[in-house]
Design an enzyme around this catalytic site. Structure first.
Site, short mmCIF file in Angstrom:
data_model
loop_
_atom_site.label_atom_id
_atom_site.label_comp_id
_atom_site.label_asym_id
_atom_site.label_seq_id
_atom_site.Cartn_x
_atom_site.Cartn_y
_atom_site.Cartn_z
N ASP A 110 31.80 41.58 46.36
CA ASP A 110 32.98 41.92 47.35
C ASP A 110 33.04 42.00 48.67
O ASP A 110 34.06 42.21 49.34
CB ASP A 110 33.46 43.42 46.49
CG ASP A 110 33.58 43.48 45.09
OD1 ASP A 110 33.89 42.28 44.57
OD2 ASP A 110 33.44 44.51 44.31
N MET A 150 38.48 38.49 42.00
CA MET A 150 37.90 39.84 41.86
C MET A 150 37.95 40.41 43.44
O MET A 150 38.32 39.74 44.40
CB MET A 150 36.35 39.98 41.55
CG MET A 150 36.31 39.65 39.96
SD MET A 150 34.62 39.82 39.43
CE MET A 150 34.92 40.17 37.64
N ARG A 155 52.03 28.99 36.39
CA ARG A 155 50.84 29.57 35.38
C ARG A 155 49.79 30.31 36.17
O ARG A 155 49.69 30.39 37.42
CB ARG A 155 49.80 28.02 34.90
CG ARG A 155 50.86 27.18 34.19
CD ARG A 155 50.80 27.75 32.74
NE ARG A 155 51.73 26.68 31.97
CZ ARG A 155 52.81 26.60 31.89
NH1 ARG A 155 53.80 27.35 32.20
NH2 ARG A 155 53.29 25.56 30.71
O1 F6P Z 1 31.90 44.89 42.33
C1 F6P Z 1 31.81 43.67 41.62
C2 F6P Z 1 32.96 43.33 40.57
O2 F6P Z 1 32.56 42.10 40.38
C3 F6P Z 1 34.31 43.64 41.12
O3 F6P Z 1 34.85 42.48 41.97
C4 F6P Z 1 35.12 43.67 40.00
O4 F6P Z 1 36.11 44.42 39.92
C5 F6P Z 1 34.06 44.53 39.13
O5 F6P Z 1 32.78 44.34 39.63
C6 F6P Z 1 33.93 44.03 37.71
O6 F6P Z 1 33.08 44.93 37.07
P1 F6P Z 1 32.56 44.69 35.33
O7 F6P Z 1 31.33 43.60 35.45
O8 F6P Z 1 32.18 45.94 34.86
O9 F6P Z 1 33.49 44.19 34.64
#
Ligand code: F6P
Length: 341
Positions: free
Chosen positions: A126, A168, A265
């Site tokens: 992130d 993400m 889509r």
């Molecule tokens: O913090 C990293 C991350 O990939 C975020 O971008 C995302 O919201 C979250 O983790 C997803 O978490 P999990 O692997 O618990 O689904």
């Protein structure tokens, strides 16, 4: 000295290069290293994995983490912190390298204040950690998304479609902005600025009036419409109080199709962004971070996090890394708008 090393939170490409670098540097110095399984959980359960030159051989290019990870928060368990401290003492661990994002490093910060000798290494796709220009994992993630956007271009163009790509990034738009700029997205939507649906549709329509028959819209999972909340996959919070984001792509895609009449889509890239082999940048950054983390331990400089500032690897106070979320640089976002529509 016996050094423990753990990886906590969501995995990301580049964790193994850090582990390898810490082990290689420390072993050159005749120190003992022990891996702790599944982040802070391994210190509650006393679950470890011996680490030596053999165990880190051949892991540089591998995604994920050979130590396993979890989103366990010892501060949320009855007597958790005392158990962590007792287990560290029983395992004979003198110092700890904690590799993680805001949650793992937040725990490390508090443990340091309670006397645990710990050094942090910033990880997350992130890129939302303070006190470092970049975290490792981010470069790999944006390259994966960029490649996906390239692929979506050809199918979008062939079918005269709008493609919405949900990426993400939690509550920061770094992944959306960097991958969107690199992939030539026609609109980028980030959590830092509420979505103006009318504006997005107007922009797509004007692009089509210019003769373009397709558009690519990148939307961050944490983006939300003006006066509305973020879209959630489920309401339950994890041990660090985080929601599971997701769904904004579908809602936006339907709205665009209904408003513009253009066939739309939606692609949700999800954990593809966290998997697989790290880029050269993340391998080098992870390696530099790992070497620096060991040097800090050797110097007895605890409560620090290794950090990238410009092209230098420096150390900062752990506390500064997790004080506040590093949201997207809005100047960069403004620049990206030149290429919208
Ligand atoms: O913090 C990293 C991350 O990939 C975020 O971008 C995302 O919201 C979250 O983790 C997803 O978490 P999990 O692997 O618990 O689904």
């Amino acid at each position: 000295m016996k050094i423990g090393i753990l990886t906590g939170g969501g995995d990301c490409p580049g964790l193994n290069p850090v582990i390898r670098a810490v082990v290689r540097t420390a072993m050159n110095d005749n120190q003992t290293i022990v891996g702790i399984r599944h982040g802070w959980k391994g210190l509650l359960d006393k679950e470890t994995k011996p680490l030596d030159l053999k165990s880190v051989s051949g892991i540089l290019h591998k995604g994920g983490t050979i130590l396993g990870t979890s989103r366990t928060n010892p501060y949320k368990k009855e007597g958790g912190v005392e158990i962590v401290k007792k287990n560290l003492a029983e395992l004979g661990i003198d110092a700890l390298v904690a590799i993680g994002g805001e949650d793992t490093l937040g725990v490390a910060t508090n443990l340091y204040k309670e006397g645990v000798k710990v050094v942090g290494v910033p990880k997350t796709i992130d890129n939302d950690l303070g006190a470092t220009d970049f975290t490792f994992g981010f470069d790999t993630a944006i390259n994966i998304v960029m490649e996906c956007i390239d692929r979506l271009h050809t199918t979008a163009e062939s079918h005269d479609r709008i493609m919405v790509v949900e990426v993400m990034g939690r509550h920061a738009g770094w992944i959306a902005a960097y991958s969107g700029i690199a992939g030539g997205a026609d609109y980028i939507l980030i959590p830092e600025i509420p979505i103006d649906a009318k504006e997005v549709c107007k922009s797509i329509q004007s692009r089509h009036e210019r003769g373009k028959n397709f558009s690519i819209i990148v939307v961050s999972e944490g983006a939300f419409f003006k006066d509305e909340n973020v879209c959630l996959q489920e309401k339950n919070l994890d041990e660090f109080g985080h929601v599971r984001l997701g769904g904004i792509g579908q809602t936006l895609g339907k709205l665009i199709e209904d408003t513009t009449g253009f066939e739309t889509r939606v692609t949700v890239l999800g954990h593809i962004q966290r998997g697989g082999t790290p880029t050269a940048f993340d391998r080098v950054l992870g390696t530099r971070f790992g070497v620096k983390a060991y040097k800090l331990i050797k110097a007895g400089s605890f409560g620090k996090m290794v950090s990238l500032k410009g092209n230098q690897i420096v150390d900062v106070n752990l506390e500064d890394a997790t004080k506040e979320l590093k949201t997207l640089d809005l100047d960069l976002y403004e620049m990206s708008k030149i290429f919208f529509s």
